[in-house]
Scaffold this motif. Sequence first.
Motif, PDB file in Angstrom:
ATOM      1  N   SER A 126      37.663  25.073  58.949  1.00 54.36           N
ATOM      2  CA  SER A 126      37.217  25.333  60.327  1.00 54.36           C
ATOM      3  C   SER A 126      38.394  25.797  61.166  1.00 54.36           C
ATOM      4  O   SER A 126      39.562  25.570  60.793  1.00 54.36           O
ATOM      5  CB  SER A 126      36.650  24.042  60.944  1.00 54.36           C
ATOM      6  OG  SER A 126      37.705  23.146  61.225  1.00 54.36           O
ATOM      7  N   GLY A 127      38.086  26.399  62.298  1.00 56.65           N
ATOM      8  CA  GLY A 127      39.139  26.818  63.214  1.00 56.65           C
ATOM      9  C   GLY A 127      39.949  25.624  63.693  1.00 56.65           C
ATOM     10  O   GLY A 127      41.174  25.693  63.824  1.00 56.65           O
ATOM     11  N   SER A 128      39.262  24.515  63.961  1.00 59.66           N
ATOM     12  CA  SER A 128      39.962  23.312  64.432  1.00 59.66           C
ATOM     13  C   SER A 128      40.970  22.834  63.393  1.00 59.66           C
ATOM     14  O   SER A 128      42.117  22.524  63.728  1.00 59.66           O
ATOM     15  CB  SER A 128      38.959  22.177  64.690  1.00 59.66           C
ATOM     16  OG  SER A 128      38.002  22.539  65.636  1.00 59.66           O
TER      17      SER A 128
ATOM     18  N   GLU B  36      44.441  32.761  72.496  1.00 65.36           N
ATOM     19  CA  GLU B  36      43.428  33.663  71.945  1.00 65.36           C
ATOM     20  C   GLU B  36      43.696  35.034  72.567  1.00 65.36           C
ATOM     21  O   GLU B  36      43.921  35.106  73.787  1.00 65.36           O
ATOM     22  CB  GLU B  36      42.024  33.242  72.368  1.00 65.36           C
ATOM     23  CG  GLU B  36      41.601  31.857  71.980  1.00 65.36           C
ATOM     24  CD  GLU B  36      40.457  31.373  72.878  1.00 65.36           C
ATOM     25  OE1 GLU B  36      39.310  31.756  72.636  1.00 65.36           O
ATOM     26  OE2 GLU B  36      40.726  30.619  73.832  1.00 65.36           O
TER      27      GLU B  36
ATOM     28  N   VAL C 211      40.328  33.129  65.898  1.00 68.18           N
ATOM     29  CA  VAL C 211      39.076  32.589  65.362  1.00 68.18           C
ATOM     30  C   VAL C 211      37.860  33.380  65.869  1.00 68.18           C
ATOM     31  O   VAL C 211      36.903  33.604  65.121  1.00 68.18           O
ATOM     32  CB  VAL C 211      38.967  31.075  65.654  1.00 68.18           C
ATOM     33  CG1 VAL C 211      37.574  30.546  65.373  1.00 68.18           C
ATOM     34  CG2 VAL C 211      40.002  30.318  64.816  1.00 68.18           C
ATOM     35  N   ILE C 212      37.901  33.854  67.107  1.00 65.42           N
ATOM     36  CA  ILE C 212      36.813  34.719  67.598  1.00 65.42           C
ATOM     37  C   ILE C 212      37.204  36.200  67.485  1.00 65.42           C
ATOM     38  O   ILE C 212      36.407  37.038  67.070  1.00 65.42           O
ATOM     39  CB  ILE C 212      36.447  34.383  69.059  1.00 65.42           C
ATOM     40  CG1 ILE C 212      35.698  33.046  69.112  1.00 65.42           C
ATOM     41  CG2 ILE C 212      35.588  35.493  69.673  1.00 65.42           C
ATOM     42  CD1 ILE C 212      35.295  32.598  70.512  1.00 65.42           C
TER      43      ILE C 212
ATOM     44  N   TYR D 128      40.416  27.866  74.185  1.00 67.73           N
ATOM     45  CA  TYR D 128      39.635  27.007  73.287  1.00 67.73           C
ATOM     46  C   TYR D 128      40.220  27.118  71.892  1.00 67.73           C
ATOM     47  O   TYR D 128      40.331  28.215  71.343  1.00 67.73           O
ATOM     48  CB  TYR D 128      38.151  27.419  73.271  1.00 67.73           C
ATOM     49  CG  TYR D 128      37.290  26.450  72.498  1.00 67.73           C
ATOM     50  CD1 TYR D 128      36.681  25.362  73.130  1.00 67.73           C
ATOM     51  CD2 TYR D 128      37.095  26.586  71.130  1.00 67.73           C
ATOM     52  CE1 TYR D 128      35.903  24.454  72.420  1.00 67.73           C
ATOM     53  CE2 TYR D 128      36.320  25.681  70.409  1.00 67.73           C
ATOM     54  CZ  TYR D 128      35.725  24.621  71.065  1.00 67.73           C
ATOM     55  OH  TYR D 128      34.955  23.714  70.354  1.00 67.73           O
ATOM     56  N   HIS D 129      40.593  25.950  71.341  1.00 64.62           N
ATOM     57  CA  HIS D 129      41.228  25.970  70.025  1.00 64.62           C
ATOM     58  C   HIS D 129      40.636  24.947  69.077  1.00 64.62           C
ATOM     59  O   HIS D 129      41.185  24.724  67.994  1.00 64.62           O
ATOM     60  CB  HIS D 129      42.737  25.747  70.183  1.00 64.62           C
ATOM     61  CG  HIS D 129      43.356  26.743  71.119  1.00 64.62           C
ATOM     62  ND1 HIS D 129      43.433  28.089  70.813  1.00 64.62           N
ATOM     63  CD2 HIS D 129      43.860  26.618  72.379  1.00 64.62           C
ATOM     64  CE1 HIS D 129      43.991  28.743  71.839  1.00 64.62           C
ATOM     65  NE2 HIS D 129      44.248  27.877  72.792  1.00 64.62           N
TER      66      HIS D 129
ATOM     67  N   LYS E 207      35.400  31.482  61.338  1.00 65.14           N
ATOM     68  CA  LYS E 207      34.206  32.236  61.750  1.00 65.14           C
ATOM     69  C   LYS E 207      33.988  33.536  60.939  1.00 65.14           C
ATOM     70  O   LYS E 207      33.485  33.496  59.833  1.00 65.14           O
ATOM     71  CB  LYS E 207      34.266  32.517  63.247  1.00 65.14           C
ATOM     72  CG  LYS E 207      34.251  31.226  64.104  1.00 65.14           C
ATOM     73  CD  LYS E 207      34.063  31.524  65.553  1.00 65.14           C
ATOM     74  CE  LYS E 207      34.282  30.332  66.461  1.00 65.14           C
ATOM     75  NZ  LYS E 207      33.148  29.448  66.621  1.00 65.14           N
TER      76      LYS E 207
ATOM     77  N   ASP F 232      45.477  32.702  68.050  1.00 62.22           N
ATOM     78  CA  ASP F 232      44.222  32.107  67.578  1.00 62.22           C
ATOM     79  C   ASP F 232      43.167  33.218  67.516  1.00 62.22           C
ATOM     80  O   ASP F 232      42.580  33.590  68.528  1.00 62.22           O
ATOM     81  CB  ASP F 232      43.797  30.978  68.523  1.00 62.22           C
ATOM     82  CG  ASP F 232      42.549  30.255  68.037  1.00 62.22           C
ATOM     83  OD1 ASP F 232      41.772  30.864  67.277  1.00 62.22           O
ATOM     84  OD2 ASP F 232      42.347  29.102  68.427  1.00 62.22           O
TER      85      ASP F 232
HETATM   86  C1  LIG Z   1      39.299  30.610  69.485  1.00 61.35           C
HETATM   87  C2  LIG Z   1      38.788  29.412  68.726  1.00 61.35           C
HETATM   88  N1  LIG Z   1      39.649  28.656  68.057  1.00 61.35           N
HETATM   89  C3  LIG Z   1      39.241  27.589  67.348  1.00 61.35           C
HETATM   90  C4  LIG Z   1      37.911  27.246  67.306  1.00 61.35           C
HETATM   91  C5  LIG Z   1      37.470  26.057  66.538  1.00 61.35           C
HETATM   92  O1  LIG Z   1      36.766  26.442  65.414  1.00 61.35           O
HETATM   93  P1  LIG Z   1      35.747  25.446  64.694  1.00 61.35           P
HETATM   94  O2  LIG Z   1      34.591  25.246  65.606  1.00 61.35           O
HETATM   95  O3  LIG Z   1      35.420  26.177  63.422  1.00 61.35           O
HETATM   96  O4  LIG Z   1      36.491  24.190  64.437  1.00 61.35           O
HETATM   97  C6  LIG Z   1      36.969  28.031  67.984  1.00 61.35           C
HETATM   98  C7  LIG Z   1      35.534  27.699  67.955  1.00 61.35           C
HETATM   99  O5  LIG Z   1      34.732  28.235  68.685  1.00 61.35           O
HETATM  100  C8  LIG Z   1      37.425  29.131  68.739  1.00 61.35           C
HETATM  101  O6  LIG Z   1      36.579  29.887  69.444  1.00 61.35           O
END
Ligand SMILES: Cc1ncc(COP(=O)(O)O)c(C=O)c1O
Length: 448
Positions: free
Chosen positions: A102-104, A212, A247-248, A136-137, A274, A245
């Motif tokens: 996951s991103g987290s 981000e 992730v998006i 958001y991370h 993602k 980051d």
């Molecule tokens: C920019 C960003 N980083 C990290 C995350 C966390 O990812 P996850 O929900 O897969 O843990 C998200 C989730 O929306 C995100 O948008």
Amino acid sequence: MTSMLYPTTNPSAAEQMVVARGEGPYIYDRSGKRYLEGMAGLWCTSLGYGNEEIIEVATQQMRELSFSHMFGGKTHDSAMMLADKLAGMVPMKNARVFLGNSGSDANDTLIKMIRYHASATGQPQRTKIIARDKGYHGVTVASASLTGIPTNHNHFQLPFDALGVIRTGSPHFYRSANPGESEAEFVARRASELDEQIVAAGPETVAAMIAEPVSGAGGVLIPPTGYYEAIQAVLDKYGIALWDDEVICGFGRLGTDFGANAMGMRPEMMVFAKALSSAYVPVSAAVVSSDFVEAVESAASDMGVFGHGYTYSGHPLGCAVAHKVLEIYERDNVFERAAQVGEYLQERLSAFGDHALVGEVSGKGMIGALELVSNKTTAKPFEGMAVGQYCAKAAEAAGLIVRPLGGNRVALCPPLILQREHVDELIDKLTIAVNATLDFAKQEQLLT
Ligand SMILES: Cc1ncc(COP(=O)(O)O)c(C=O)c1O
């Protein structure tokens, strides 16, 4: 009600929608009603639903090797192929890849890598991380501490100080500029605030700044021109790494391969999840430079094991699917096509700038948002009223999924496979929803 406890949902709330199936850019609820997925799920289903090639690869991988772990040097072909492919794509030289789910957890991995690196290089104090307001991370205890959104902090007593989080201002000009300030002045102010914060913290204690390219969950906030150039100059001055980051923004979302390239960032570490697998299965990646790893390698024999890894780090299913997804992105020119359709999306979206309820239209490539305001001239927000929620419900009624975000913003982040006619459908349905929301605001006397 069922026995489910839902994520990021008020525990007193009842189920809202039961999603039954998906096809291309559409999802269907249990009654058979069709919705254009204007949010690609949670900013993730870039190739849409039901892609047979991906399903085939997943099935084959599960038949051949359903699980193998990566601890203590064990590995398997799908993981190595994915790591090499991703390392070859990112805008970092000789990148090295750590896989997760996951991103987290990928962001947590980098927090630990930074700390391991700090010990290995004889500067154990260099662990502080700069993170932005509205960023958001993720939501693990550590990654939520980097996140800059109150909803993700409230009630949790997060360890901001223990993690050395330094919170800096968001790049959102519309809401954060001082009265009369130009974009260039705003950018210069953000850079000098950052400089002051680093000096106050002690530059030798600051390891990285996480950002981000475009903040998604914070409201789709597009930094003004020159923002990253100015921020990067400050970081370079103190030898602080830019932690990107993606992730998006990764994989075509902003009209280029990576958000870093769209926004002029020079990252030394990156995080993906993602769209890495187009959300067919959970997989994430934390990516660092080879310099970073080499600094650790030479000291590692004395330091002992890097005691971090998930059972599902490098899960064969995630790796096989992500590798296939990256292949499809390249083979089908998905990023280039999305950039073209994205231009059309932005053109159509910008027309909402004239709508009486819309204070700001933000967007780039295949992501965008509208901020709904109670007074267009003064930009006064709707206080305490979730007008964005109303708009999202109205969109749903019209057959479109959008996402309400704090501050009465409504976000869009559709699958990258959208065609121009899907954009027309999206805009038509969004228009119905925004008009219905204006009627509601008038009726409830919410306009000021
Ligand atoms: C920019 C960003 N980083 C990290 C995350 C966390 O990812 P996850 O929900 O897969 O843990 C998200 C989730 O929306 C995100 O948008």
